[in-house]
Scaffold this active site. Structure first.
Site, PDB file in Angstrom:
ATOM      1  N   GLY A   1     -65.743  26.341  62.919  1.00 45.56           N
ATOM      2  CA  GLY A   1     -65.774  25.610  64.185  1.00 45.56           C
ATOM      3  C   GLY A   1     -66.506  26.367  65.270  1.00 45.56           C
ATOM      4  CG  ASP A   2     -65.021  29.972  66.703  1.00 42.00           C
ATOM      5  OD1 ASP A   2     -64.616  29.141  67.543  1.00 42.00           O
ATOM      6  OD2 ASP A   2     -64.290  30.827  66.179  1.00 42.00           O
TER       7      ASP A   2
ATOM      8  CB  ALA B   1     -69.621  29.086  59.221  1.00 42.32           C
TER       9      ALA B   1
ATOM     10  CG  ASP C   1     -70.021  34.966  55.634  1.00 44.74           C
ATOM     11  OD1 ASP C   1     -69.062  35.762  55.694  1.00 44.74           O
ATOM     12  OD2 ASP C   1     -71.201  35.310  55.766  1.00 44.74           O
TER      13      ASP C   1
ATOM     14  CG  ASP D   1     -60.062  37.513  63.158  1.00 44.15           C
ATOM     15  OD1 ASP D   1     -59.454  37.445  64.247  1.00 44.15           O
ATOM     16  OD2 ASP D   1     -60.973  36.729  62.822  1.00 44.15           O
TER      17      ASP D   1
ATOM     18  CB  ALA E   1     -65.827  37.903  69.714  1.00 42.05           C
TER      19      ALA E   1
ATOM     20  CG  ASN F   1     -59.588  19.411  66.021  1.00 41.13           C
ATOM     21  OD1 ASN F   1     -58.961  18.560  66.657  1.00 41.13           O
ATOM     22  ND2 ASN F   1     -59.067  20.598  65.709  1.00 41.13           N
TER      23      ASN F   1
ATOM     24  N   GLY G   1     -61.891  36.427  67.135  1.00 42.03           N
ATOM     25  CA  GLY G   1     -61.657  35.838  68.451  1.00 42.03           C
ATOM     26  C   GLY G   1     -62.672  34.729  68.672  1.00 42.03           C
ATOM     27  CE  LYS G   2     -61.770  28.195  69.386  1.00 47.37           C
ATOM     28  NZ  LYS G   2     -62.278  27.815  68.061  1.00 47.37           N
TER      29      LYS G   2
END
Length: 280
Positions: free
Chosen positions: A230-231, A261, A264, A17, A46, A179, A43-44
């Site tokens: 979301g992850d 999350a 952060d 990222d 990971a 979602n 990466g979604k």
């Protein structure tokens, strides 16, 4: 698999990222000059794997990185996060990169350059016959479909980014995670076995064959970055259900993890064991 430490295989994208944090998003054709650039693992797939491991699961990652410095960096980050990386392929080419802009409200825009995430060797993918799986759609559909046919364990699919999926997945998936826009765009989800619909700051709802069986609110929190929320939610809900939490408790804990999350700045936030998050 045990109730206290469920085993989970995560299938998905592994990216680097590159994130520009700025006061506001630029309008089309506009330059915004106050950005601060950072580089971090993402990466979604990971993100979900790291989250699940930090929440207390025993996690194996399936995906691909390139034969470049970024690939070595990301493989090392997964291993350092407690994820088994023996199923991560090294493919000739560039590791995936996500270009992310995050504004002062924590909202984001993302462009993904998939690199070798699109070149996973399907026939080389191996999954234990009874393992539970969490997958998403930043990797080729044939990889996800192939994995779904290799195991009879619990199969969760984060239907993101939204796209058409083959019949084998409609029949195989035990839990869809979407979602509200993705839910509205896929009417067939109304008849699915189990569907979690995230509603952003309004929480989430869990449906079984179209009937609501649980709902939860998101605890109030300062929003810094929504990229990994979301992850983290997907990982938390899957781990909670795998370890036997009642659906209502699992959904509440997943929303609490998602709230942690967004506070952060990282795509792979620091998380505690799942039991440390409130179930009600």
């Amino acid at each position: 698999m045990t109730a206290s430490r469920p085993e989970l295989t995560v299938v998905g994208a592994i990216n680097l990222d590159l994130t520009a944090t700025t006061r506001r998003m630029p309008a089309p054709g506009e330059t915004v000059a106050d950005g601060v650039l950072s580089q971090q693992p993402g990466g979604k797939g990971a993100n979900q794997a790291i989250a699940a491991a930090r929440l207390g699961a025993s996690v194996r990652m399936l995906g691909a990185v390139g034969d470049d410095a970024n690939g070595a960096l990301l493989r090392g980050a997964l291993a350092a996060g407690g994820v088994d990386v023996r199923g991560v392929q090294t493919v000739a080419g560039a590791t995936g990169i996500a270009l992310i802009t995050v504004d002062a409200e924590g909202e984001n825009c993302i462009v993904v350059c998939p690199g070798v995430n699109s070149a996973i060797e399907t026939e080389a993918v191996r999954v234990h016959a009874h393992t539970a799986v969490l997958a998403q759609l930043e990797v080729p559909l044939e990889v996800v479909s192939h994995v779904s046919e290799l195991t009879d364990g619990f199969f969760a699919l984060n239907l993101s980014p939204a796209r058409d999926i083959p019949e084998v997945l409609w029949q195989r998936v035990d839990l869809f995670i979407v979602n509200e826009d993705e839910y509205a765009a896929a009417p067939r989800l109304r008849n699915a076995r189990l569907v979690a619909v995230t509603l952003g700051a309004r929480g989430a709802i869990l449906y079984r064959h179209g009937t609501q069986i649980a709902s939860a609110h998101v605890p109030a929190t300062l929003v810094v970055n929504t990229v990994g929320a979301g992850d983290s939610f997907a990982a938390a809900l899957t781990v909670g259900l795998l370890r036997g939490d009642p659906p209502q408790d699992a959904l509440h804990r997943a929303c609490a993890v998602g709230a942690a999350a967004v506070g952060d700045p990282r795509s792979q936030p620091e998380l505690r064991d799942l039991s440390d998050y409130p179930a009600r």
